[in-house]
Scaffold this motif. Structure first.
Motif, PDB file in Angstrom:
ATOM      1  N   GLN A   1     -24.722  61.214  15.244  1.00  0.00           N
ATOM      2  CA  GLN A   1     -25.431  60.110  15.888  1.00  0.00           C
ATOM      3  C   GLN A   1     -24.527  59.538  16.977  1.00  0.00           C
ATOM      4  O   GLN A   1     -23.330  59.330  16.750  1.00  0.00           O
ATOM      5  N   VAL A   2     -25.106  59.271  18.146  1.00  0.00           N
ATOM      6  CA  VAL A   2     -24.344  58.742  19.276  1.00  0.00           C
ATOM      7  C   VAL A   2     -24.780  57.309  19.545  1.00  0.00           C
ATOM      8  O   VAL A   2     -25.961  57.040  19.803  1.00  0.00           O
ATOM      9  N   GLN A   3     -23.823  56.387  19.479  1.00  0.00           N
ATOM     10  CA  GLN A   3     -24.054  54.992  19.825  1.00  0.00           C
ATOM     11  C   GLN A   3     -23.161  54.629  21.013  1.00  0.00           C
ATOM     12  O   GLN A   3     -22.132  55.264  21.239  1.00  0.00           O
TER      13      GLN A   3
ATOM     14  N   GLY B   1     -28.340  45.481  16.054  1.00  0.00           N
ATOM     15  CA  GLY B   1     -29.522  46.072  15.440  1.00  0.00           C
ATOM     16  C   GLY B   1     -29.557  47.582  15.507  1.00  0.00           C
ATOM     17  O   GLY B   1     -29.871  48.260  14.518  1.00  0.00           O
ATOM     18  N   ALA B   2     -29.243  48.158  16.676  1.00  0.00           N
ATOM     19  CA  ALA B   2     -29.251  49.615  16.814  1.00  0.00           C
ATOM     20  C   ALA B   2     -28.240  50.251  15.873  1.00  0.00           C
ATOM     21  O   ALA B   2     -28.490  51.322  15.287  1.00  0.00           O
ATOM     22  N   GLN B   3     -27.098  49.593  15.713  1.00  0.00           N
ATOM     23  CA  GLN B   3     -26.073  50.118  14.819  1.00  0.00           C
ATOM     24  C   GLN B   3     -26.529  50.060  13.362  1.00  0.00           C
ATOM     25  O   GLN B   3     -26.227  50.958  12.571  1.00  0.00           O
TER      26      GLN B   3
ATOM     27  N   ILE C   1     -29.547  50.432  12.363  1.00  0.00           N
ATOM     28  CA  ILE C   1     -30.482  51.542  12.168  1.00  0.00           C
ATOM     29  C   ILE C   1     -29.736  52.846  11.946  1.00  0.00           C
ATOM     30  O   ILE C   1     -30.054  53.617  11.024  1.00  0.00           O
ATOM     31  N   SER C   2     -28.731  53.132  12.778  1.00  0.00           N
ATOM     32  CA  SER C   2     -27.996  54.387  12.585  1.00  0.00           C
ATOM     33  C   SER C   2     -27.246  54.386  11.256  1.00  0.00           C
ATOM     34  O   SER C   2     -27.071  55.436  10.629  1.00  0.00           O
ATOM     35  N   ASP C   3     -26.805  53.209  10.783  1.00  0.00           N
ATOM     36  CA  ASP C   3     -26.191  53.131   9.452  1.00  0.00           C
ATOM     37  C   ASP C   3     -27.179  53.603   8.384  1.00  0.00           C
ATOM     38  O   ASP C   3     -26.838  54.402   7.501  1.00  0.00           O
ATOM     39  N   MET C   4     -28.405  53.086   8.451  1.00  0.00           N
ATOM     40  CA  MET C   4     -29.405  53.430   7.445  1.00  0.00           C
ATOM     41  C   MET C   4     -29.830  54.883   7.548  1.00  0.00           C
ATOM     42  O   MET C   4     -30.020  55.565   6.534  1.00  0.00           O
ATOM     43  N   VAL C   5     -29.988  55.370   8.786  1.00  0.00           N
ATOM     44  CA  VAL C   5     -30.347  56.778   8.976  1.00  0.00           C
ATOM     45  C   VAL C   5     -29.240  57.669   8.411  1.00  0.00           C
ATOM     46  O   VAL C   5     -29.502  58.648   7.704  1.00  0.00           O
ATOM     47  N   GLY C   6     -27.987  57.326   8.721  1.00  0.00           N
ATOM     48  CA  GLY C   6     -26.872  58.114   8.217  1.00  0.00           C
ATOM     49  C   GLY C   6     -26.824  58.131   6.701  1.00  0.00           C
ATOM     50  O   GLY C   6     -26.690  59.198   6.075  1.00  0.00           O
ATOM     51  N   GLU C   7     -26.956  56.957   6.101  1.00  0.00           N
ATOM     52  CA  GLU C   7     -26.914  56.871   4.639  1.00  0.00           C
ATOM     53  C   GLU C   7     -28.066  57.656   4.017  1.00  0.00           C
ATOM     54  O   GLU C   7     -27.878  58.398   3.039  1.00  0.00           O
ATOM     55  N   GLY C   8     -29.262  57.507   4.587  1.00  0.00           N
ATOM     56  CA  GLY C   8     -30.430  58.187   4.028  1.00  0.00           C
ATOM     57  C   GLY C   8     -30.356  59.691   4.163  1.00  0.00           C
ATOM     58  O   GLY C   8     -30.700  60.432   3.222  1.00  0.00           O
ATOM     59  N   LEU C   9     -29.901  60.186   5.304  1.00  0.00           N
ATOM     60  CA  LEU C   9     -29.832  61.640   5.510  1.00  0.00           C
ATOM     61  C   LEU C   9     -28.679  62.263   4.725  1.00  0.00           C
ATOM     62  O   LEU C   9     -28.787  63.405   4.270  1.00  0.00           O
TER      63      LEU C   9
ATOM     64  N   VAL D   1     -20.521  31.177  12.992  1.00  0.00           N
ATOM     65  CA  VAL D   1     -19.702  31.856  11.975  1.00  0.00           C
ATOM     66  C   VAL D   1     -19.114  33.167  12.474  1.00  0.00           C
ATOM     67  O   VAL D   1     -18.385  33.841  11.740  1.00  0.00           O
ATOM     68  N   GLY D   2     -19.410  33.544  13.726  1.00  0.00           N
ATOM     69  CA  GLY D   2     -18.869  34.782  14.271  1.00  0.00           C
ATOM     70  C   GLY D   2     -19.635  35.999  13.796  1.00  0.00           C
ATOM     71  O   GLY D   2     -20.744  35.907  13.258  1.00  0.00           O
ATOM     72  N   GLU D   3     -19.042  37.161  14.009  1.00  0.00           N
ATOM     73  CA  GLU D   3     -19.702  38.411  13.628  1.00  0.00           C
ATOM     74  C   GLU D   3     -19.694  38.574  12.117  1.00  0.00           C
ATOM     75  O   GLU D   3     -18.656  38.446  11.466  1.00  0.00           O
ATOM     76  N   VAL D   4     -20.867  38.852  11.562  1.00  0.00           N
ATOM     77  CA  VAL D   4     -21.004  39.088  10.131  1.00  0.00           C
ATOM     78  C   VAL D   4     -21.297  40.573   9.921  1.00  0.00           C
ATOM     79  O   VAL D   4     -22.280  41.093  10.446  1.00  0.00           O
ATOM     80  N   PRO D   5     -20.468  41.291   9.184  1.00  0.00           N
ATOM     81  CA  PRO D   5     -20.711  42.720   8.979  1.00  0.00           C
ATOM     82  C   PRO D   5     -21.999  42.957   8.197  1.00  0.00           C
ATOM     83  O   PRO D   5     -22.443  42.093   7.427  1.00  0.00           O
ATOM     84  N   PRO D   6     -22.612  44.123   8.375  1.00  0.00           N
ATOM     85  CA  PRO D   6     -23.864  44.409   7.667  1.00  0.00           C
ATOM     86  C   PRO D   6     -23.778  44.212   6.159  1.00  0.00           C
ATOM     87  O   PRO D   6     -24.756  43.806   5.532  1.00  0.00           O
TER      88      PRO D   6
END
Length: 380
Positions: free
Chosen positions: A5-7, A14-16, A18-26, A249-254
């Motif tokens: 996957q290329v980001q 949000g796009a990231q 999605i690729s997290d979920m696609v990666g985990e699912g595949l 609160v800054g960036e919150v990881p997924p």
């Protein structure tokens, strides 16, 4: 199958997600899959065992962008994937070129925005139109009916390669205590608290959320995210006397986003342009009543299959957001009804359903000889 996957950039967007979920699912389906980012923007993916970075920091100027593109091509040549899935404007363009040079058998692009006619985005739209029309990538994924309609004027050859796979949206694995969540993020324990999340960019319009505090002097607002609008948001809050009720609160990881959402009494979103609105649907599924900008795509994705609205749709300005939040405060029954409808979106946007859609595209050998996998998928 070996998949890359290329980001474009590594950050909690949000796009990231999605690729997290696609990666985990595949991966769960037996595929070998990694995600490569053209550059590292924040540290959120530093400990991800399936993530790679072409550049360790954002590219500077044209030379830096060329370096990122060349580095990506080299990465893909070394990886030799069977399939490449690309995300975001630059990821689509340079990922497709690199995938072609690497000899990938299948290239799937994702549209993260509506077509544009001006500026750099206008140029990128024209390049994407050419790539899709000529079949330089094989399939072109859009994430909502509204987004699909934005490409209705594109050439027929482009549209034949375009199909819809709704975003998958994760749901919290367990209930999270509100008091504990507020303590974890340093948020006030006794205040009525609206929360929001997303990159701090002009189109996300968080200024309107801060402006709502001026209209509602008894509430607090917490926003998760970083971006170029941070300083402007802080300055606006200070100049309007609401800085003490604004919590950035800054960036919150997924992995912690549901913990952050659990701290809220409601979710507010004032974006002026979206193709899906992943963060809003995520909040609705988590059980928060939602107040969101009155965009056609928001009405589409935040309506259940039983035609129930899972949000209040308001003008995307301070007065509109304030009006919606005031309604939720004044009418607890309305807030409860919206929260219940939002939780019913869980199956509608199942990550498993999304991953099954991508896997169908990744298995052209399973289609009859001569059948276009996109045509087959759309007719299924």
């Amino acid at each position: 199958m070996k998949i890359v996957q290329v980001q474009t950039q590594a950050e909690a967007g949000g796009a990231q997600r999605i690729s997290d979920m696609v990666g985990e699912g595949l991966r769960a389906r037996g595929h070998e899959i990694r995600t490569v980012f053209m550059y590292r923007k924040t540290d959120v993916y530093d400990r991800d065992p399936y993530a790679d970075f072409v550049l360790a920091e954002p590219p500077q100027g044209l030379f830096g962008q060329i370096k990122a593109a060349v580095g990506l091509a080299r990465y893909l040549r070394a990886a030799r994937p069977d399939a490449v899935i690309t995300f975001q404007h630059y990821g689509n363009i340079f990922g497709t070129i690199g995938a072609r040079l690497a000899g990938a058998k299948l290239i799937i692009a994702n549209q993260s925005g509506a077509p544009q006619s001006r500026g750099v985005r206008g140029i990128l739209t024209q390049i994407d139109k050419l790539m899709g029309t000529l079949g330089i990538y094989h399939a072109n994924v859009v994430n909502s009916g509204w987004t699909r309609a934005q490409f209705d004027t594109f050439p027929e050859a482009y549209q034949r390669r375009t199909l819809r796979i709704d975003h998958g949206v994760a749901a919290p694995a367990h209930a999270i205590d509100k008091a504990a969540a507020r303590a974890a993020f340093g948020l006030p324990s006794g205040a009525w608290l609206a929360v929001s999340s997303g990159r701090m960019a002009p189109s996300k319009n968080q200024i309107a959320l801060v402006g709502a505090l001026v209209h509602l002097p008894e509430i607090h607002m917490a926003i998760a995210g970083t971006g170029p609008e941070w300083d402007a948001i802080v300055a606006f809050a200070a100049s309007h006397g609401v800085k003490d009720r604004l919590h950035l609160v800054g960036e919150v990881p997924p992995t912690r986003i549901f913990e952050f959402l659990a701290a809220g009494d409601a979710y507010a979103f004032a974006s002026t342009t979206e193709t899906f609105g992943l963060a809003v649907v995520e909040a609705a599924i988590s059980g928060l009543p939602v107040v969101t900008s009155d965009l056609p795509v928001m009405k589409e994705v935040l309506t259940t299959e039983g035609s129930e609205a899972a949000a209040l749709f308001v003008d995307a300005d301070a007065a509109g957001i304030a009006k919606g939040l005031a309604e939720l405060i004044a009418e607890p029954e309305l807030a409860a009804r919206l929260a219940a409808a939002g939780q019913r979106l869980k199956e509608q946007y199942s990550p498993a359903r999304m991953c099954a859609g991508y896997e169908a595209l990744l298995a052209p050998q399973s289609f009859p000889h001569g059948c276009n996998p996109v045509d087959h998928f759309q007719s299924a």
